[in-house]
Design a protein around this motif. Structure first.
Motif, PDB file in Angstrom:
ATOM      1  N   GLY A 242      -0.187 -17.809   1.845  1.00  0.00           N
ATOM      2  CA  GLY A 242       0.919 -18.359   2.593  1.00  0.00           C
ATOM      3  C   GLY A 242       0.578 -19.667   3.275  1.00  0.00           C
ATOM      4  O   GLY A 242      -0.554 -20.168   3.223  1.00  0.00           O
ATOM      5  N   LEU A 243       1.586 -20.245   3.933  1.00  0.00           N
ATOM      6  CA  LEU A 243       1.408 -21.534   4.599  1.00  0.00           C
ATOM      7  C   LEU A 243       0.398 -21.459   5.732  1.00  0.00           C
ATOM      8  O   LEU A 243      -0.271 -22.451   6.029  1.00  0.00           O
ATOM      9  CB  LEU A 243       2.761 -22.016   5.135  1.00  0.00           C
ATOM     10  N   ILE A 244       0.275 -20.311   6.363  1.00  0.00           N
ATOM     11  CA  ILE A 244      -0.651 -20.195   7.499  1.00  0.00           C
ATOM     12  C   ILE A 244      -2.098 -20.331   7.019  1.00  0.00           C
ATOM     13  O   ILE A 244      -2.880 -21.146   7.561  1.00  0.00           O
ATOM     14  CB  ILE A 244      -0.440 -18.859   8.228  1.00  0.00           C
ATOM     15  N   LEU A 245      -2.466 -19.569   6.001  1.00  0.00           N
ATOM     16  CA  LEU A 245      -3.847 -19.648   5.516  1.00  0.00           C
ATOM     17  C   LEU A 245      -4.112 -20.970   4.800  1.00  0.00           C
ATOM     18  O   LEU A 245      -5.245 -21.459   4.810  1.00  0.00           O
ATOM     19  CB  LEU A 245      -4.130 -18.472   4.579  1.00  0.00           C
ATOM     20  N   GLN A 246      -3.110 -21.557   4.196  1.00  0.00           N
ATOM     21  CA  GLN A 246      -3.308 -22.888   3.618  1.00  0.00           C
ATOM     22  C   GLN A 246      -3.618 -23.919   4.699  1.00  0.00           C
ATOM     23  O   GLN A 246      -4.465 -24.801   4.509  1.00  0.00           O
ATOM     24  CB  GLN A 246      -2.057 -23.304   2.841  1.00  0.00           C
TER      25      GLN A 246
END
Length: 466
Positions: A242-246
């Motif tokens: 997801g965008l958070i881990l990216q």
């Protein structure tokens, strides 16, 4: 023929077992067949065939003979047994990543699968991508983090970067003071609420600079899928976290500062899940210590990450998500504030952006006041910045035209100077000396022309003398 094998690898053991079983089966079949009598026709005295597997060290310099398998098969010339191959490199990176116990167990199992898998397998690239993500994510805070900026320096930085907003800057300084005392940022999640163009994103950058941490902005406006936050499962082609881990991977630190921009514009009524519900775990300090992404399928610690959200309206934020954030309201600027901001920040920025010098465009307070009152109607300063950019473009066009005209005039002057030097003016003709006879003839011709003119009436007669 004698075959030489050595080693404890799985492939060698399997081949040895297959050959031993084949030899045993052949010997049993030979033992059951009746042996013909001596001297009978068609028989010859032949010694029994013996098969042997030599496990002593063969006369090869590398221990084993060179592999004869295809290059795309495991154990071939490009297989995973090479120290510089893909699998050993991944194993070294994963060992240095400092994985937790659960993640290390999963990675060990996947590495075992990867060693037995051919690179031509459909899941090979997916498994390699998964292991690379596991190796590149920062699983622990840096051993020697950058020390935080002192509060006095942070206050001076906020005063230099932002005009007015005293209450907001005081709240940020209080938050930084608590972080300095505790040594971490685990606690409240800040949400900056206000109209567009008043500096919410720049305030988040100032907080990251004051803490000495990397900063990354994630725009969550318009997200309609839960997978954008929690990641896609590995069963899908082209799955990603997801965008958070990216964002955490791009920052390269487990204690970074992530700004969730436009949280009031999250998509709703979607068949792919509610993204605002997925953010509940991310923004909850009591739960984000074991955030589980669908792609990784292992818990990841987000408790050291500082989340700062921005929004324009409170009505667009769901109530469960609103309860997990501390809202800081930012109001618009007055005309005096905009004049000061334009003189200190916006005008020098636009002048430098358009390639002008400070002396080519200067606006006083009266000009800025007239520009703000007559041409901008907003709470922020974005429209004011666009108007200043239009003025700079007009000045840049005039400066460019004047420069081109001056260049053309200089080129013309230089060309005329070169022509003068190349072709100097011709000298005056020397005076002509006529003989007495030639002068007398010229006088006679002139008198003859005058007499004919008087006779034709074109010239008046000369008055009589006296």
């Amino acid at each position: 023929d004698d075959m030489y094998w050595e080693g404890e690898g799985g492939i060698v053991e399997q081949l040895q077992g297959m050959i031993s079983g084949l030899i045993s089966e052949i010997e049993r079949q030979v033992a059951r067949e009746p042996r013909p009598k001596r001297g009978s026709a068609g028989n010859s005295s032949e010694a029994p065939v013996h098969f042997r597997i030599y496990t002593s060290k063969p006369p090869f310099p590398g221990g084993l003979p060179p592999p004869i398998g295809l290059p795309f098969m495991p154990g071939g010339p490009s297989g995973g047994d090479d120290e510089d191959g893909e699998v050993p490199t991944l194993e070294r990176r994963l060992r240095a990543a400092g994985l937790p116990a659960e993640a290390e167990e999963v990675v060990t199992r996947e590495l075992r699968r990867l060693r037995r898998m051919s690179p031509m397998h459909s899941e090979y690239s997916t498994l390699v991508d998964y292991l690379e993500w596991m190796a590149e994510l920062p699983w622990a805070p840096p051993e020697s983090p950058q020390p935080p900026v002192p509060l006095s320096q942070a206050r001076a930085q906020l005063e230099e970067d932002h005009y007015a907003m005293d209450k907001v800057k005081q709240r940020i300084l209080e938050f930084l003071a608590v972080c300095h005392l505790r040594g971490d940022t685990k606690g409240s999640i800040l949400c900056m609420l206000g109209p567009p163009g008043i500096g919410k994103t720049s305030l988040g950058k100032s907080v990251a600079a004051a803490l000495g941490r990397p900063f990354h902005r994630v725009s969550v406006g318009g997200i309609h899928s839960e997978a954008e936050v929690r990641g896609h499962r590995r069963t899908y082609v082209g799955a990603l976290p997801g965008l958070i881990l990216q964002a955490v991977k791009k920052c390269g630190a487990a204690n970074c500062v992530i700004m969730l921009d436009e949280v009031d514009k999250l998509g709703r009524n979607s068949y792919n899940g509610d993204p605002s519900s997925a953010l509940l775990e991310v923004l909850d300090p009591e739960q984000n210590g074991a955030f589980r992404d669908h792609f990784l399928a292992v818990p990841f610690n987000l408790s050291q990450v500082l989340f700062i959200a921005t929004a324009n309206e409170m009505e667009g934020i769901p109530r469960p998500l609103r309860d997990r954030m501390e809202v800081i309201e930012l109001t618009g600027y007055t005309v005096d504030d905009k004049v000061a901001i334009a003189a200190r920040h916006l005008l020098p920025k636009q002048v430098a952006l358009h390639g002008l010098s400070p002396g080519q465009l200067s606006l006083g307070e009266e000009e800025l006041d007239h520009l703000i009152s007559g041409y901008t109607r907003e709470a922020g300063v974005r429209e004011l910045e666009r108007k200043l950019g239009a003025l700079c473009r007009a000045i840049a066009a005039n400066v460019s035209e004047a420069g081109e005209a001056a260049s053309e005039a200089a080129a013309a002057a230089a060309a005329s100077g070169r022509a003068t030097l190349r072709s100097p003016p011709a000298a005056a003709d020397p005076p002509r000396f006529e003989s007495r006879r030639r002068r007398a003839g010229r006088r006679r011709r002139r008198r003859r022309v005058c007499r004919r003119g008087r006779e034709a009436g074109r010239l008046p007669r000369a008055p009589p003398p006296g």
